[in-house]
Scaffold this motif. Structure first.
Motif, PDB file in Angstrom:
ATOM      1  N   LYS A 107       0.833  -1.216   0.000  1.00 30.07           N
ATOM      2  CA  LYS A 107       0.000   0.000   0.000  1.00 30.07           C
ATOM      3  C   LYS A 107       0.859   1.253   0.000  1.00 30.07           C
ATOM      4  O   LYS A 107       1.087   1.881   1.027  1.00 30.07           O
ATOM      5  N   LYS A 111       2.941   1.657  13.645  1.00 30.27           N
ATOM      6  CA  LYS A 111       2.008   1.289  12.565  1.00 30.27           C
ATOM      7  C   LYS A 111       2.067  -0.194  12.217  1.00 30.27           C
ATOM      8  O   LYS A 111       1.050  -0.782  11.850  1.00 30.27           O
ATOM      9  N   PRO A 160     -12.248   5.438   5.695  1.00 23.62           N
ATOM     10  CA  PRO A 160     -11.785   4.182   6.275  1.00 23.62           C
ATOM     11  C   PRO A 160     -10.273   4.071   6.127  1.00 23.62           C
ATOM     12  O   PRO A 160      -9.707   4.584   5.162  1.00 23.62           O
ATOM     13  N   ASP A 161      -9.614   3.434   7.090  1.00 26.63           N
ATOM     14  CA  ASP A 161      -8.193   3.113   6.952  1.00 26.63           C
ATOM     15  C   ASP A 161      -8.121   1.747   6.266  1.00 26.63           C
ATOM     16  O   ASP A 161      -8.358   0.712   6.890  1.00 26.63           O
ATOM     17  N   ILE A 162      -7.839   1.787   4.968  1.00 25.54           N
ATOM     18  CA  ILE A 162      -7.902   0.569   4.151  1.00 25.54           C
ATOM     19  C   ILE A 162      -6.889  -0.452   4.657  1.00 25.54           C
ATOM     20  O   ILE A 162      -7.196  -1.632   4.833  1.00 25.54           O
ATOM     21  N   LEU A 163      -5.683   0.027   4.908  1.00 26.71           N
ATOM     22  CA  LEU A 163      -4.608  -0.873   5.343  1.00 26.71           C
ATOM     23  C   LEU A 163      -4.940  -1.529   6.686  1.00 26.71           C
ATOM     24  O   LEU A 163      -4.703  -2.725   6.880  1.00 26.71           O
ATOM     25  N   GLU A 169       6.733  10.308   7.000  1.00 28.60           N
ATOM     26  CA  GLU A 169       6.682  11.099   8.224  1.00 28.60           C
ATOM     27  C   GLU A 169       7.586  12.325   8.104  1.00 28.60           C
ATOM     28  O   GLU A 169       8.496  12.367   7.267  1.00 28.60           O
ATOM     29  N   GLY A 227       3.093  -1.864   4.308  1.00 29.86           N
ATOM     30  CA  GLY A 227       2.600  -0.489   4.375  1.00 29.86           C
ATOM     31  C   GLY A 227       3.721   0.507   4.157  1.00 29.86           C
ATOM     32  O   GLY A 227       4.903   0.151   4.150  1.00 29.86           O
ATOM     33  N   PHE A 228       3.336   1.738   3.985  1.00 26.26           N
ATOM     34  CA  PHE A 228       4.286   2.844   3.872  1.00 26.26           C
ATOM     35  C   PHE A 228       4.017   3.827   4.999  1.00 26.26           C
ATOM     36  O   PHE A 228       2.885   3.973   5.450  1.00 26.26           O
ATOM     37  N   VAL A 239      -3.172   7.962   0.980  1.00 26.33           N
ATOM     38  CA  VAL A 239      -4.634   7.948   1.084  1.00 26.33           C
ATOM     39  C   VAL A 239      -5.098   9.130   1.951  1.00 26.33           C
ATOM     40  O   VAL A 239      -4.530   9.375   3.016  1.00 26.33           O
ATOM     41  N   ALA A 240      -6.122   9.821   1.493  1.00 31.74           N
ATOM     42  CA  ALA A 240      -6.657  10.940   2.286  1.00 31.74           C
ATOM     43  C   ALA A 240      -7.343  10.391   3.533  1.00 31.74           C
ATOM     44  O   ALA A 240      -8.182   9.491   3.446  1.00 31.74           O
ATOM     45  N   ASP A 241      -6.988  10.913   4.681  1.00 36.18           N
ATOM     46  CA  ASP A 241      -7.605  10.450   5.924  1.00 36.18           C
ATOM     47  C   ASP A 241      -9.023  10.995   6.099  1.00 36.18           C
ATOM     48  O   ASP A 241      -9.829  10.406   6.801  1.00 36.18           O
ATOM     49  N   ALA A 261       0.041   3.975  -1.711  1.00 35.07           N
ATOM     50  CA  ALA A 261      -0.773   5.172  -1.978  1.00 35.07           C
ATOM     51  C   ALA A 261      -0.780   6.117  -0.781  1.00 35.07           C
ATOM     52  O   ALA A 261      -0.696   5.678   0.362  1.00 35.07           O
ATOM     53  N   LYS A 284      -1.527  -1.865  12.484  1.00 36.82           N
ATOM     54  CA  LYS A 284      -2.161  -2.279  11.229  1.00 36.82           C
ATOM     55  C   LYS A 284      -1.855  -3.736  10.881  1.00 36.82           C
ATOM     56  O   LYS A 284      -2.236  -4.206   9.814  1.00 36.82           O
TER      57      LYS A 284
HETATM   58  O1  C5P Z   1      -1.626   5.906   9.187  1.00 35.54           O
HETATM   59  P1  C5P Z   1      -0.885   6.380   7.972  1.00 35.54           P
HETATM   60  O2  C5P Z   1      -1.772   7.087   6.979  1.00 35.54           O
HETATM   61  O3  C5P Z   1       0.375   7.130   8.249  1.00 35.54           O
HETATM   62  O4  C5P Z   1      -0.404   5.002   7.307  1.00 35.54           O
HETATM   63  C1  C5P Z   1       0.122   4.964   6.016  1.00 35.54           C
HETATM   64  C2  C5P Z   1      -0.191   3.640   5.396  1.00 35.54           C
HETATM   65  O5  C5P Z   1      -1.579   3.327   5.541  1.00 35.54           O
HETATM   66  C3  C5P Z   1       0.078   3.635   3.905  1.00 35.54           C
HETATM   67  O6  C5P Z   1       0.490   2.339   3.528  1.00 35.54           O
HETATM   68  C4  C5P Z   1      -1.300   4.010   3.328  1.00 35.54           C
HETATM   69  O7  C5P Z   1      -1.469   3.548   2.014  1.00 35.54           O
HETATM   70  C5  C5P Z   1      -2.245   3.326   4.293  1.00 35.54           C
HETATM   71  N1  C5P Z   1      -3.541   4.019   4.488  1.00 35.54           N
HETATM   72  C6  C5P Z   1      -4.725   3.428   4.077  1.00 35.54           C
HETATM   73  N2  C5P Z   1      -5.933   4.055   4.293  1.00 35.54           N
HETATM   74  C7  C5P Z   1      -5.978   5.260   4.917  1.00 35.54           C
HETATM   75  C8  C5P Z   1      -4.789   5.875   5.352  1.00 35.54           C
HETATM   76  C9  C5P Z   1      -3.580   5.234   5.118  1.00 35.54           C
HETATM   77  O8  C5P Z   1      -4.666   2.328   3.506  1.00 35.54           O
HETATM   78  N3  C5P Z   1      -7.167   5.846   5.104  1.00 35.54           N
END
Ligand code: C5P
Length: 217
Positions: free
Chosen positions: A93, A157, A125-128, A146, A142-143, A97-99, A95, A161
């Protein structure tokens, strides 16, 4: 010459930013270029994997011979990832991703009005995180981009996760992070074993990540 050491493996990669609509002409996004994710897709495909690339809008041509799934919003990415997840051996993952997303995406262009405008943002949603709950035998990477406390936040993380490993980078460093052709990263696994990869091209970093994946498969 590269060996085809990922032959027969199915790898899902997410890349780029997500885009959250405010109205038909406006949106919220981030500086992700997609370069790291596309480099991973290309490298995995060259090593024989069957690659699905779920990507937000970028300026890069997707590699040929992969399954390219373009998306815009985080909710689109969520649906695409959940649909393809069951068939995969490895999920990476990368990407950004917008929180948060605007609570409402207006159907018509929002007209200016007297005074200020307040937008309410709701959590995506936090997909990861969700994949970590259902991963079973799959390798989940994951990525973590920071600006401070890079190793500390990255280690948190991995646990939170339920990842096999994380690729952490300090986006404030010269030659690292968004939009650059190079990156400086740490690969950190569950046992807190840390490998630093000095400034390298995103293609080289992709191969380091895939070497680590290969070890764990
Ligand atoms: O928690 P944070 O956003 O820092 O974690 C980054 C990792 O979580 C990335 O691998 C990113 O693709 C994934 N992510 C996700 N869904 C989100 C936020 C982050 O899959 N809503």
């Amino acid at each position: 010459k590269e060996k085809k050491d990922l032959e027969g493996k199915k790898v899902l990669i997410t890349a780029g930013p997500t885009v959250e609509a405010i109205d038909p002409v406006r949106f919220i996004t981030n500086h992700s270029s997609g370069k790291m994710g596309y480099a991973l897709a290309e490298a995995a495909s060259k090593r024989g994997a069957s690659v699905t690339l779920v990507s937000g809008p970028t300026k890069i041509m997707p590699p040929s011979n992969i399954n390219f799934v373009p998306i815009k919003s985080t909710l689109d990415m969520y649906d695409a990832v959940m649909k393809h997840f069951p068939q995969q051996d490895v999920i990476i993952k990368s990407a950004a991703v917008a929180d948060y997303r605007p609570q409402y995406s207006a159907e018509k262009k929002i007209k200016k009005q007297e005074g200020d405008l307040t937008l309410t943002l709701v959590r995506n949603p936090d997909i990861l995180f969700e994949l970590g709950q259902i991963k079973e035998g799959k390798i989940l990477v994951g990525f973590a981009a920071e600006t401070d406390h890079v190793l500390e936040y990255a280690k948190e993380k991995i646990l939170k996760k339920n990842l096999d490993f994380i690729v952490a980078n300090d986006v404030t460093q010269e030659g690292a992070g968004f939009g650059t052709d190079t990156n400086i990263v740490y690969l950190i696994d569950k046992t807190e074993n840390i490998t630093k990869i000095d400034k390298s091209s995103k293609t080289e970093i992709a191969h380091h990540i895939l070497n680590k994946v290969k070890e764990l498969l």
